[in-house]
Every structure is written in C-alpha cells, then in structure tokens.
Design a protein around this motif. Structure first.
Motif, PDB file in Angstrom:
ATOM      1  N   MET A   1       0.841  -1.180   0.000  1.00  0.00           N
ATOM      2  CA  MET A   1       0.000   0.000   0.000  1.00  0.00           C
ATOM      3  C   MET A   1       0.888   1.246   0.000  1.00  0.00           C
ATOM      4  O   MET A   1       1.812   1.349   0.784  1.00  0.00           O
ATOM      5  N   ASP A   2       0.605   2.194  -0.845  1.00  0.00           N
ATOM      6  CA  ASP A   2       1.427   3.395  -0.961  1.00  0.00           C
ATOM      7  C   ASP A   2       0.891   4.473  -0.030  1.00  0.00           C
ATOM      8  O   ASP A   2      -0.186   4.996  -0.235  1.00  0.00           O
ATOM      9  N   HIS A   3       1.664   4.782   1.016  1.00  0.00           N
ATOM     10  CA  HIS A   3       1.249   5.815   1.963  1.00  0.00           C
ATOM     11  C   HIS A   3       1.904   7.148   1.636  1.00  0.00           C
ATOM     12  O   HIS A   3       1.745   8.100   2.371  1.00  0.00           O
ATOM     13  N   GLY A   4       2.663   7.223   0.553  1.00  0.00           N
ATOM     14  CA  GLY A   4       3.396   8.430   0.239  1.00  0.00           C
ATOM     15  C   GLY A   4       2.620   9.408  -0.609  1.00  0.00           C
ATOM     16  O   GLY A   4       3.030  10.529  -0.810  1.00  0.00           O
ATOM     17  N   SER A   5       1.491   8.984  -1.125  1.00  0.00           N
ATOM     18  CA  SER A   5       0.727   9.889  -1.968  1.00  0.00           C
ATOM     19  C   SER A   5      -0.744   9.558  -1.827  1.00  0.00           C
ATOM     20  O   SER A   5      -1.123   8.604  -1.196  1.00  0.00           O
ATOM     21  N   GLY A   6      -1.568  10.349  -2.444  1.00  0.00           N
ATOM     22  CA  GLY A   6      -2.996  10.101  -2.384  1.00  0.00           C
ATOM     23  C   GLY A   6      -3.685  11.124  -1.514  1.00  0.00           C
ATOM     24  O   GLY A   6      -3.070  11.801  -0.705  1.00  0.00           O
ATOM     25  N   HIS A   7      -4.998  11.190  -1.710  1.00  0.00           N
ATOM     26  CA  HIS A   7      -5.797  12.169  -0.998  1.00  0.00           C
ATOM     27  C   HIS A   7      -6.208  11.617   0.358  1.00  0.00           C
ATOM     28  O   HIS A   7      -6.651  10.477   0.468  1.00  0.00           O
ATOM     29  N   LEU A   8      -6.031  12.419   1.394  1.00  0.00           N
ATOM     30  CA  LEU A   8      -6.462  12.066   2.744  1.00  0.00           C
ATOM     31  C   LEU A   8      -7.624  12.993   3.088  1.00  0.00           C
ATOM     32  O   LEU A   8      -7.408  14.116   3.533  1.00  0.00           O
ATOM     33  N   PRO A   9      -8.855  12.538   2.858  1.00  0.00           N
ATOM     34  CA  PRO A   9     -10.009  13.434   2.984  1.00  0.00           C
ATOM     35  C   PRO A   9     -10.345  13.861   4.402  1.00  0.00           C
ATOM     36  O   PRO A   9     -11.014  14.862   4.610  1.00  0.00           O
ATOM     37  N   THR A  10      -9.869  13.102   5.406  1.00  0.00           N
ATOM     38  CA  THR A  10     -10.235  13.408   6.785  1.00  0.00           C
ATOM     39  C   THR A  10      -9.013  13.323   7.699  1.00  0.00           C
ATOM     40  O   THR A  10      -7.997  12.729   7.339  1.00  0.00           O
ATOM     41  N   THR A  11      -9.164  13.877   8.882  1.00  0.00           N
ATOM     42  CA  THR A  11      -8.125  13.750   9.905  1.00  0.00           C
ATOM     43  C   THR A  11      -7.893  12.269  10.202  1.00  0.00           C
ATOM     44  O   THR A  11      -6.758  11.822  10.326  1.00  0.00           O
ATOM     45  N   GLU A  12      -8.978  11.493  10.296  1.00  0.00           N
ATOM     46  CA  GLU A  12      -8.854  10.065  10.610  1.00  0.00           C
ATOM     47  C   GLU A  12      -8.052   9.330   9.542  1.00  0.00           C
ATOM     48  O   GLU A  12      -7.218   8.475   9.856  1.00  0.00           O
ATOM     49  N   ALA A  13      -8.251   9.675   8.264  1.00  0.00           N
ATOM     50  CA  ALA A  13      -7.486   9.041   7.177  1.00  0.00           C
ATOM     51  C   ALA A  13      -5.997   9.343   7.344  1.00  0.00           C
ATOM     52  O   ALA A  13      -5.147   8.474   7.128  1.00  0.00           O
ATOM     53  N   ALA A  14      -5.674  10.571   7.758  1.00  0.00           N
ATOM     54  CA  ALA A  14      -4.275  10.949   7.976  1.00  0.00           C
ATOM     55  C   ALA A  14      -3.695  10.205   9.176  1.00  0.00           C
ATOM     56  O   ALA A  14      -2.536   9.787   9.145  1.00  0.00           O
ATOM     57  N   VAL A  15      -4.495  10.013  10.228  1.00  0.00           N
ATOM     58  CA  VAL A  15      -4.037   9.265  11.405  1.00  0.00           C
ATOM     59  C   VAL A  15      -3.716   7.821  10.999  1.00  0.00           C
ATOM     60  O   VAL A  15      -2.689   7.263  11.399  1.00  0.00           O
ATOM     61  N   ILE A  16      -4.580   7.213  10.189  1.00  0.00           N
ATOM     62  CA  ILE A  16      -4.358   5.838   9.722  1.00  0.00           C
ATOM     63  C   ILE A  16      -3.054   5.756   8.927  1.00  0.00           C
ATOM     64  O   ILE A  16      -2.250   4.839   9.109  1.00  0.00           O
ATOM     65  N   ALA A  17      -2.810   6.752   8.065  1.00  0.00           N
ATOM     66  CA  ALA A  17      -1.566   6.787   7.284  1.00  0.00           C
ATOM     67  C   ALA A  17      -0.352   6.937   8.212  1.00  0.00           C
ATOM     68  O   ALA A  17       0.682   6.293   8.003  1.00  0.00           O
ATOM     69  N   CYS A  18      -0.472   7.762   9.253  1.00  0.00           N
ATOM     70  CA  CYS A  18       0.625   7.943  10.219  1.00  0.00           C
ATOM     71  C   CYS A  18       0.912   6.642  10.962  1.00  0.00           C
ATOM     72  O   CYS A  18       2.076   6.263  11.154  1.00  0.00           O
ATOM     73  N   ARG A  19      -0.142   5.929  11.365  1.00  0.00           N
ATOM     74  CA  ARG A  19       0.039   4.650  12.063  1.00  0.00           C
ATOM     75  C   ARG A  19       0.727   3.629  11.152  1.00  0.00           C
ATOM     76  O   ARG A  19       1.603   2.881  11.601  1.00  0.00           O
ATOM     77  N   ALA A  20       0.349   3.613   9.881  1.00  0.00           N
ATOM     78  CA  ALA A  20       0.957   2.682   8.924  1.00  0.00           C
ATOM     79  C   ALA A  20       2.445   2.982   8.750  1.00  0.00           C
ATOM     80  O   ALA A  20       3.272   2.065   8.684  1.00  0.00           O
ATOM     81  N   LEU A  21       2.797   4.281   8.699  1.00  0.00           N
ATOM     82  CA  LEU A  21       4.205   4.668   8.579  1.00  0.00           C
ATOM     83  C   LEU A  21       4.981   4.308   9.840  1.00  0.00           C
ATOM     84  O   LEU A  21       6.139   3.898   9.756  1.00  0.00           O
TER      85      LEU A  21
END
Length: 152
Positions: A1-21
């Motif tokens: 899964m690519d966490h380096g790009s893509g639209h993060l529509p919500t704060t929660e989506a960004a939190v999920i991306a941070c946890r994955a990183l």
C-alpha cells in the motif's frame, strides 16, 4: 500500500496513514484526538459546550507523537493542514495530503540541514513529491545531535 501519496479526505485518514508509517519504520506512535469545536485548538471562540461548526460538521483534530529519533510530532487540523515538528523545528502549513510523504522523507533519511555561511544559519529541507521541498529556518540553539548529523 502506498502511503506516500494520495488524498487524505479526513483527519482520521491521515491518522491511519501515520500509524501505517510508524509500523513501516518500526516506531511507537501515540495519538490523541480532539473532537468538537470546543476541543480543537483553532475553535477557542466557539464557546463552551459548542461541538459543531456553523455548517453542522464536527471538527476533528489529532496529535500524533512518534517514538525514537528524530523526535517527530504531527498536529492534524480540521482545515486540511498540519503542523509537523521535527526535533523542535516547527514546520507549519503542511497540506494534510503531504503529511505521509513528509514523514517518509524524515524517517527515510532524505531530509537534511542546509547550512549557510553568510548570513549564518541553517534550514531543515524536506523533499516532497513533484520536485517540491519544504524548507524551515532552524535556530542554531535548536541544532540537536540528529539535526547536526544531517548538515550538508
């Protein structure tokens, strides 16, 4: 899964991306959520007990703290931007969609310190996708061992 790009529509989506990183880079992560207009930092004028914005939405802000070095925190605002702090250097106005790429550059040793002789000073430079960079002034008193080790 690519966490380096893509639209993060919500704060929660960004939190999920941070946890994955954090998982990807083997770092501890702690997340604090502030939900409601009376809880978020930019809504102090909302009044006590007022939880929704005038449009009826529920603002959601999160603070993400990563373990290890460099010391990194991310404050995700409801307005689609973030404040990322790297070793005490505040990098404001980072677009929420750029947060994963910014963190990947820092954790992946792509970020560096650019020194200048005249006028003397340092800047933290973080490469972003599309040949962009985020550059932030670094006061010499803030030059931690991690920052010093990245001077170019």
């Amino acid at each position: 899964m690519d966490h380096g790009s893509g639209h993060l529509p919500t704060t929660e989506a960004a939190v999920i991306a941070c946890r994955a990183l954090a998982d990807e880079y083997g770092r501890e992560v702690e997340v604090t959520h502030d939900i409601g207009a009376d809880q978020t930092s930019r809504r102090s004028a909302a009044g006590v007990g007022v939880t929704t914005d005038p449009d009826g939405s529920l603002p959601h802000e999160a603070f993400v703290e990563f373990g290890g070095l460099p010391r990194v925190t991310v404050r995700l605002y409801p307005e689609d931007d973030a404040l990322i702090t790297v070793e005490g250097v505040e990098c404001p106005d980072i677009a929420r969609d750029d947060v994963p790429a910014f963190l990947r550059a820092v954790f992946g040793d792509l970020a560096y310190i650019k020194g200048r002789l005249f006028p003397p000073g340092y800047r933290l430079v973080v490469p972003l996708p599309g040949d962009r960079t985020h550059s932030e002034y670094v006061p010499m008193v803030v030059l931690t061992p991690w920052l010093s080790s990245r001077v170019r």
